[in-house]
Design an enzyme around this catalytic site. Sequence first.
Site, PDB file in Angstrom:
ATOM      1  N   LYS A  64     117.159  -6.237  15.134  1.00  0.00           N
ATOM      2  CA  LYS A  64     117.133  -7.707  15.179  1.00  0.00           C
ATOM      3  C   LYS A  64     116.104  -8.201  16.196  1.00  0.00           C
ATOM      4  O   LYS A  64     115.290  -9.078  15.906  1.00  0.00           O
ATOM      5  CB  LYS A  64     118.529  -8.269  15.540  1.00  0.00           C
ATOM      6  CG  LYS A  64     119.641  -7.806  14.624  1.00  0.00           C
ATOM      7  CD  LYS A  64     120.989  -8.380  15.022  1.00  0.00           C
ATOM      8  CE  LYS A  64     121.484  -7.981  16.405  1.00  0.00           C
ATOM      9  NZ  LYS A  64     121.782  -6.531  16.555  1.00  0.00           N
ATOM     10  N   ARG A 118     128.263 -14.281  16.689  1.00  0.00           N
ATOM     11  CA  ARG A 118     128.853 -12.951  16.562  1.00  0.00           C
ATOM     12  C   ARG A 118     130.339 -13.005  16.269  1.00  0.00           C
ATOM     13  O   ARG A 118     130.972 -11.948  16.158  1.00  0.00           O
ATOM     14  CB  ARG A 118     128.671 -12.197  17.879  1.00  0.00           C
ATOM     15  CG  ARG A 118     127.474 -11.286  17.902  1.00  0.00           C
ATOM     16  CD  ARG A 118     127.273 -10.943  19.336  1.00  0.00           C
ATOM     17  NE  ARG A 118     126.940  -9.588  19.558  1.00  0.00           N
ATOM     18  CZ  ARG A 118     125.715  -9.202  19.944  1.00  0.00           C
ATOM     19  NH1 ARG A 118     124.745 -10.065  20.065  1.00  0.00           N
ATOM     20  NH2 ARG A 118     125.498  -7.959  20.198  1.00  0.00           N
ATOM     21  N   ARG A 177     115.905   4.116  22.534  1.00  0.00           N
ATOM     22  CA  ARG A 177     115.291   2.805  22.830  1.00  0.00           C
ATOM     23  C   ARG A 177     114.836   2.712  24.287  1.00  0.00           C
ATOM     24  O   ARG A 177     115.552   3.072  25.209  1.00  0.00           O
ATOM     25  CB  ARG A 177     116.282   1.682  22.544  1.00  0.00           C
ATOM     26  CG  ARG A 177     115.745   0.326  22.987  1.00  0.00           C
ATOM     27  CD  ARG A 177     116.519  -0.816  22.418  1.00  0.00           C
ATOM     28  NE  ARG A 177     117.906  -0.842  22.815  1.00  0.00           N
ATOM     29  CZ  ARG A 177     118.778  -1.732  22.364  1.00  0.00           C
ATOM     30  NH1 ARG A 177     118.400  -2.639  21.485  1.00  0.00           N
ATOM     31  NH2 ARG A 177     120.020  -1.701  22.774  1.00  0.00           N
ATOM     32  N   ARG A 223     118.550   0.570  28.534  1.00  0.00           N
ATOM     33  CA  ARG A 223     119.619  -0.392  28.802  1.00  0.00           C
ATOM     34  C   ARG A 223     120.908   0.321  29.190  1.00  0.00           C
ATOM     35  O   ARG A 223     121.242   1.342  28.609  1.00  0.00           O
ATOM     36  CB  ARG A 223     119.848  -1.270  27.567  1.00  0.00           C
ATOM     37  CG  ARG A 223     119.107  -2.588  27.644  1.00  0.00           C
ATOM     38  CD  ARG A 223     119.130  -3.369  26.368  1.00  0.00           C
ATOM     39  NE  ARG A 223     120.453  -3.535  25.773  1.00  0.00           N
ATOM     40  CZ  ARG A 223     120.670  -4.188  24.630  1.00  0.00           C
ATOM     41  NH1 ARG A 223     119.645  -4.727  23.982  1.00  0.00           N
ATOM     42  NH2 ARG A 223     121.875  -4.304  24.138  1.00  0.00           N
ATOM     43  N   ARG A 269     130.295  -0.871  21.083  1.00  0.00           N
ATOM     44  CA  ARG A 269     129.594  -2.030  20.505  1.00  0.00           C
ATOM     45  C   ARG A 269     129.652  -2.000  18.983  1.00  0.00           C
ATOM     46  O   ARG A 269     129.789  -3.035  18.342  1.00  0.00           O
ATOM     47  CB  ARG A 269     128.142  -2.054  21.003  1.00  0.00           C
ATOM     48  CG  ARG A 269     128.047  -2.535  22.460  1.00  0.00           C
ATOM     49  CD  ARG A 269     126.783  -2.059  23.140  1.00  0.00           C
ATOM     50  NE  ARG A 269     125.576  -2.494  22.491  1.00  0.00           N
ATOM     51  CZ  ARG A 269     124.420  -1.809  22.503  1.00  0.00           C
ATOM     52  NH1 ARG A 269     124.336  -0.658  23.143  1.00  0.00           N
ATOM     53  NH2 ARG A 269     123.368  -2.288  21.903  1.00  0.00           N
TER      54      ARG A 269
HETATM   55  P1  AP5 Z   1     116.337  -3.424  18.461  1.00  0.00           P
HETATM   56  O1  AP5 Z   1     115.392  -4.373  17.804  1.00  0.00           O
HETATM   57  O2  AP5 Z   1     116.372  -3.370  19.947  1.00  0.00           O
HETATM   58  O3  AP5 Z   1     117.816  -3.601  17.841  1.00  0.00           O
HETATM   59  P2  AP5 Z   1     118.824  -4.821  17.952  1.00  0.00           P
HETATM   60  O4  AP5 Z   1     119.342  -5.072  16.571  1.00  0.00           O
HETATM   61  O5  AP5 Z   1     118.219  -5.956  18.684  1.00  0.00           O
HETATM   62  O6  AP5 Z   1     119.980  -4.083  18.779  1.00  0.00           O
HETATM   63  P3  AP5 Z   1     120.707  -4.503  20.148  1.00  0.00           P
HETATM   64  O7  AP5 Z   1     121.262  -3.236  20.717  1.00  0.00           O
HETATM   65  O8  AP5 Z   1     119.808  -5.296  21.035  1.00  0.00           O
HETATM   66  O9  AP5 Z   1     121.846  -5.355  19.607  1.00  0.00           O
HETATM   67  P4  AP5 Z   1     123.155  -5.717  20.303  1.00  0.00           P
HETATM   68  O10 AP5 Z   1     123.667  -6.679  19.343  1.00  0.00           O
HETATM   69  O11 AP5 Z   1     124.063  -4.604  20.629  1.00  0.00           O
HETATM   70  O12 AP5 Z   1     122.700  -6.194  21.771  1.00  0.00           O
HETATM   71  P5  AP5 Z   1     122.460  -7.633  22.399  1.00  0.00           P
HETATM   72  O13 AP5 Z   1     121.389  -7.529  23.388  1.00  0.00           O
HETATM   73  O14 AP5 Z   1     122.371  -8.657  21.335  1.00  0.00           O
HETATM   74  O15 AP5 Z   1     116.003  -1.957  17.880  1.00  0.00           O
HETATM   75  C1  AP5 Z   1     116.725  -0.824  18.340  1.00  0.00           C
HETATM   76  C2  AP5 Z   1     115.791   0.379  18.453  1.00  0.00           C
HETATM   77  O16 AP5 Z   1     115.371   0.770  17.147  1.00  0.00           O
HETATM   78  C3  AP5 Z   1     114.498   0.107  19.232  1.00  0.00           C
HETATM   79  O17 AP5 Z   1     114.176   1.265  19.938  1.00  0.00           O
HETATM   80  C4  AP5 Z   1     113.460  -0.182  18.126  1.00  0.00           C
HETATM   81  O18 AP5 Z   1     112.142   0.171  18.534  1.00  0.00           O
HETATM   82  C5  AP5 Z   1     113.947   0.702  16.996  1.00  0.00           C
HETATM   83  N1  AP5 Z   1     113.715   0.139  15.659  1.00  0.00           N
HETATM   84  C6  AP5 Z   1     113.981  -1.138  15.264  1.00  0.00           C
HETATM   85  N2  AP5 Z   1     113.698  -1.283  13.944  1.00  0.00           N
HETATM   86  C7  AP5 Z   1     113.251  -0.076  13.524  1.00  0.00           C
HETATM   87  C8  AP5 Z   1     112.823   0.403  12.228  1.00  0.00           C
HETATM   88  N3  AP5 Z   1     112.780  -0.388  11.138  1.00  0.00           N
HETATM   89  N4  AP5 Z   1     112.450   1.697  12.139  1.00  0.00           N
HETATM   90  C9  AP5 Z   1     112.500   2.504  13.213  1.00  0.00           C
HETATM   91  N5  AP5 Z   1     112.887   2.126  14.460  1.00  0.00           N
HETATM   92  C10 AP5 Z   1     113.270   0.833  14.609  1.00  0.00           C
HETATM   93  O19 AP5 Z   1     123.861  -7.868  23.151  1.00  0.00           O
HETATM   94  C11 AP5 Z   1     124.194  -7.129  24.317  1.00  0.00           C
HETATM   95  C12 AP5 Z   1     125.540  -7.603  24.853  1.00  0.00           C
HETATM   96  O20 AP5 Z   1     125.444  -8.995  25.244  1.00  0.00           O
HETATM   97  C13 AP5 Z   1     126.694  -7.551  23.871  1.00  0.00           C
HETATM   98  O21 AP5 Z   1     127.299  -6.270  23.820  1.00  0.00           O
HETATM   99  C14 AP5 Z   1     127.637  -8.621  24.449  1.00  0.00           C
HETATM  100  O22 AP5 Z   1     128.347  -8.141  25.577  1.00  0.00           O
HETATM  101  C15 AP5 Z   1     126.664  -9.697  24.928  1.00  0.00           C
HETATM  102  N6  AP5 Z   1     126.382 -10.708  23.888  1.00  0.00           N
HETATM  103  C16 AP5 Z   1     125.178 -10.965  23.305  1.00  0.00           C
HETATM  104  N7  AP5 Z   1     125.290 -11.950  22.383  1.00  0.00           N
HETATM  105  C17 AP5 Z   1     126.604 -12.327  22.396  1.00  0.00           C
HETATM  106  C18 AP5 Z   1     127.344 -13.271  21.646  1.00  0.00           C
HETATM  107  N8  AP5 Z   1     126.776 -14.048  20.683  1.00  0.00           N
HETATM  108  N9  AP5 Z   1     128.680 -13.378  21.891  1.00  0.00           N
HETATM  109  C19 AP5 Z   1     129.273 -12.641  22.850  1.00  0.00           C
HETATM  110  N10 AP5 Z   1     128.629 -11.705  23.585  1.00  0.00           N
HETATM  111  C20 AP5 Z   1     127.290 -11.546  23.345  1.00  0.00           C
HETATM  112 MG    MG Z   2     118.494  -6.826  20.623  1.00  0.00          MG
END
Ligand code: AP5
Ligand code: MG
Length: 217
Positions: A13, A86, A125, A158, A169
């Site tokens: 994402k 979410r 990552r 991270r 997660r």
């Molecule tokens: P990446 O693009 O980083 O993946 P992502 O979908 O953004 O995954 P996240 O881990 O960031 O999602 P998340 O939802 O757990 O974390 P968030 O920060 O939102 O890609 C991942 C890896 O794959 C990278 O290395 C990339 O290079 C590689 N890649 C990508 N696409 C590829 C492809 N097509 N082919 C090959 N490789 C590829 O949330 C963190 C925390 O914040 C949560 O756990 C929660 O505690 C809190 N939080 C955030 N938002 C909320 C909310 N709305 N409500 C409540 N708590 C929240």
């Molecule tokens: Mg992300």
Amino acid sequence: MRVVFLGPPGAGKGTQARRLETRFGLKQISTGDILRAHRAQGTVLGRQAEGYMQRGELVPDTLVIEMIDHELERIRGGFVMDGFPRTVAQAEALDRMLAGRHTPLDAVILFRGDRSALIARLGGRWTNPRNGRTYNALTNPPKVAGIDDDDGGPLIQREDDRSETIAKRLEVYDAQTKPLIDYYGKAGKLVEVNALESLSAVAERIASAICAEQARN
Ligand code: AP5
Ligand code: MG
């Protein structure tokens, strides 16, 4: 265009949201990045969010909804939300916030990918903590290991990319976020992408969905 990215941790994402920002000028709103910035700055919100994030749980809806309301106040033009909503309560709040501004959502892109591939991706990552840009040791490495290609600063892993927190997660996604597939499916807004395809194939699929939506408006 106002777009939501929905999908499990590691689906890509954040990676694709940054591409959309460059290609279509849509502002990326990543709740994960915003919360991490609050933690780095030691704000009240950052301190409230810390324990939840470390455990891989969701930060309470009220805190995140207020944070997004504040972001929407500052934004002019299109956006892509990465990591929000979410929960169904967050989706309902977003609908209300956007209805109040007469700016409804145009599309919700659902990233699909199987658990083992997502776990492998998150394990590889590397993130630039200054701007959220991500690399992957296996699929998308930086030119020099551990260093960002653009700003030359260090990359980090991270803290929530430890294997037990990744598992938590993914569990939280299944229990609390998956119901949104039904929520947005019923609203007729959902477009699915296969998150396991290459970065450029996923980007093309998203771009064509957005262009099709623009042509309809
Ligand atoms: P990446 O693009 O980083 O993946 P992502 O979908 O953004 O995954 P996240 O881990 O960031 O999602 P998340 O939802 O757990 O974390 P968030 O920060 O939102 O890609 C991942 C890896 O794959 C990278 O290395 C990339 O290079 C590689 N890649 C990508 N696409 C590829 C492809 N097509 N082919 C090959 N490789 C590829 O949330 C963190 C925390 O914040 C949560 O756990 C929660 O505690 C809190 N939080 C955030 N938002 C909320 C909310 N709305 N409500 C409540 N708590 C929240
Ligand atoms: Mg992300």
